[in-house]
Design a protein around this motif. Sequence first.
Motif, mmCIF file in Angstrom:
data_model
loop_
_atom_site.group_PDB
_atom_site.id
_atom_site.type_symbol
_atom_site.label_atom_id
_atom_site.label_comp_id
_atom_site.label_asym_id
_atom_site.label_seq_id
_atom_site.Cartn_x
_atom_site.Cartn_y
_atom_site.Cartn_z
ATOM 1 N N TYR A 110 0.842 -1.200 0.000
ATOM 2 C CA TYR A 110 0.000 0.000 0.000
ATOM 3 C C TYR A 110 0.879 1.253 0.000
ATOM 4 O O TYR A 110 0.634 2.198 -0.755
ATOM 5 C CB TYR A 110 -0.933 -0.007 1.211
ATOM 6 C CG TYR A 110 -1.857 1.185 1.248
ATOM 7 C CD1 TYR A 110 -3.083 1.150 0.588
ATOM 8 C CD2 TYR A 110 -1.502 2.345 1.930
ATOM 9 C CE1 TYR A 110 -3.922 2.244 0.605
ATOM 10 C CE2 TYR A 110 -2.343 3.453 1.949
ATOM 11 C CZ TYR A 110 -3.550 3.393 1.289
ATOM 12 O OH TYR A 110 -4.381 4.494 1.304
ATOM 13 N N ILE A 111 1.889 1.252 0.854
ATOM 14 C CA ILE A 111 2.806 2.394 0.946
ATOM 15 C C ILE A 111 3.491 2.626 -0.392
ATOM 16 O O ILE A 111 3.577 3.763 -0.876
ATOM 17 C CB ILE A 111 3.844 2.143 2.068
ATOM 18 C CG1 ILE A 111 3.183 2.275 3.435
ATOM 19 C CG2 ILE A 111 5.036 3.091 1.942
ATOM 20 C CD1 ILE A 111 4.053 1.804 4.591
ATOM 21 N N SER A 112 3.972 1.563 -0.993
ATOM 22 C CA SER A 112 4.669 1.664 -2.279
ATOM 23 C C SER A 112 3.732 2.158 -3.384
ATOM 24 O O SER A 112 4.059 3.079 -4.131
ATOM 25 C CB SER A 112 5.258 0.305 -2.652
ATOM 26 O OG SER A 112 5.864 0.354 -3.907
ATOM 27 N N LYS A 113 2.559 1.546 -3.457
ATOM 28 C CA LYS A 113 1.581 1.898 -4.493
ATOM 29 C C LYS A 113 1.150 3.360 -4.392
ATOM 30 O O LYS A 113 0.920 4.021 -5.408
ATOM 31 C CB LYS A 113 0.350 0.987 -4.374
ATOM 32 C CG LYS A 113 -0.724 1.258 -5.390
ATOM 33 C CD LYS A 113 -1.905 0.315 -5.200
ATOM 34 C CE LYS A 113 -3.024 0.661 -6.151
ATOM 35 N NZ LYS A 113 -4.220 -0.126 -5.897
ATOM 36 N N ASN A 114 1.057 3.878 -3.171
ATOM 37 C CA ASN A 114 0.564 5.236 -2.961
ATOM 38 C C ASN A 114 1.665 6.249 -2.662
ATOM 39 O O ASN A 114 1.373 7.388 -2.283
ATOM 40 C CB ASN A 114 -0.472 5.220 -1.828
ATOM 41 C CG ASN A 114 -1.713 4.463 -2.244
ATOM 42 O OD1 ASN A 114 -2.535 4.965 -2.999
ATOM 43 N ND2 ASN A 114 -1.840 3.233 -1.775
ATOM 44 N N ASN A 115 2.919 5.825 -2.850
ATOM 45 C CA ASN A 115 4.075 6.717 -2.646
ATOM 46 C C ASN A 115 4.025 7.449 -1.311
ATOM 47 O O ASN A 115 4.223 8.667 -1.249
ATOM 48 C CB ASN A 115 4.194 7.717 -3.799
ATOM 49 C CG ASN A 115 4.459 7.030 -5.116
ATOM 50 O OD1 ASN A 115 5.307 6.151 -5.195
ATOM 51 N ND2 ASN A 115 3.699 7.392 -6.133
ATOM 52 N N ILE A 116 3.758 6.725 -0.251
ATOM 53 C CA ILE A 116 3.691 7.310 1.085
ATOM 54 C C ILE A 116 5.098 7.279 1.694
ATOM 55 O O ILE A 116 5.708 6.210 1.782
ATOM 56 C CB ILE A 116 2.689 6.546 1.970
ATOM 57 C CG1 ILE A 116 1.288 6.646 1.355
ATOM 58 C CG2 ILE A 116 2.714 7.081 3.399
ATOM 59 C CD1 ILE A 116 0.258 5.768 2.023
ATOM 60 N N PRO A 117 5.600 8.427 2.113
ATOM 61 C CA PRO A 117 6.944 8.435 2.709
ATOM 62 C C PRO A 117 6.920 7.794 4.099
ATOM 63 O O PRO A 117 5.905 7.836 4.797
ATOM 64 C CB PRO A 117 7.278 9.929 2.802
ATOM 65 C CG PRO A 117 5.967 10.622 2.816
ATOM 66 C CD PRO A 117 5.007 9.758 2.052
#
Length: 169
Positions: A110-117
Amino acid sequence: EQSISDSKFVKDYCAKINVPLICFCAKEDGVILASEESARAYRYNCFSKVIEDKKCDLIATAHHLSDNFETVLFNIFRGTSTKGLTGIPDKRDGFIRPLIDVTRGEIDKYISKNNIPFVEDSTNVDIDYTRNYLRNVVIPKILEKFPTAETSVKRLGEISREENDFLDD
């Protein structure tokens, strides 16, 4: 230094997305954190203080299904009673864990897909810590052979919790 850097990251990100933030600093509070357990106790004391001071109603922690699996295994290897099989509860005493049914892998995707730092605590890879040894060495091997182990252990925890509650009554 890393703690200061991580705190700055959180402060900056919360400011960027307009999320209120309350910070605590063990050093400023005169608390010596000699172990992971003392750090955990300090953290939960801070959380409880925020609730007691009516600055919030609940504390949401980021515990996830993989943390639960790790905790139950850790408890088993230390010789737990059935209470230790219950794992991390989804809610208790003003704390909620909205990610407790989500694996770390799902969160990472999810973090990777949504570019969440994000920042990762560098000590998480130090296998001298027992929990990290479980996380980084033992658990990947278990999941290779038993891919549904995390959800199976969660189910064991739910059953154990029901049985413990019954016995306590």
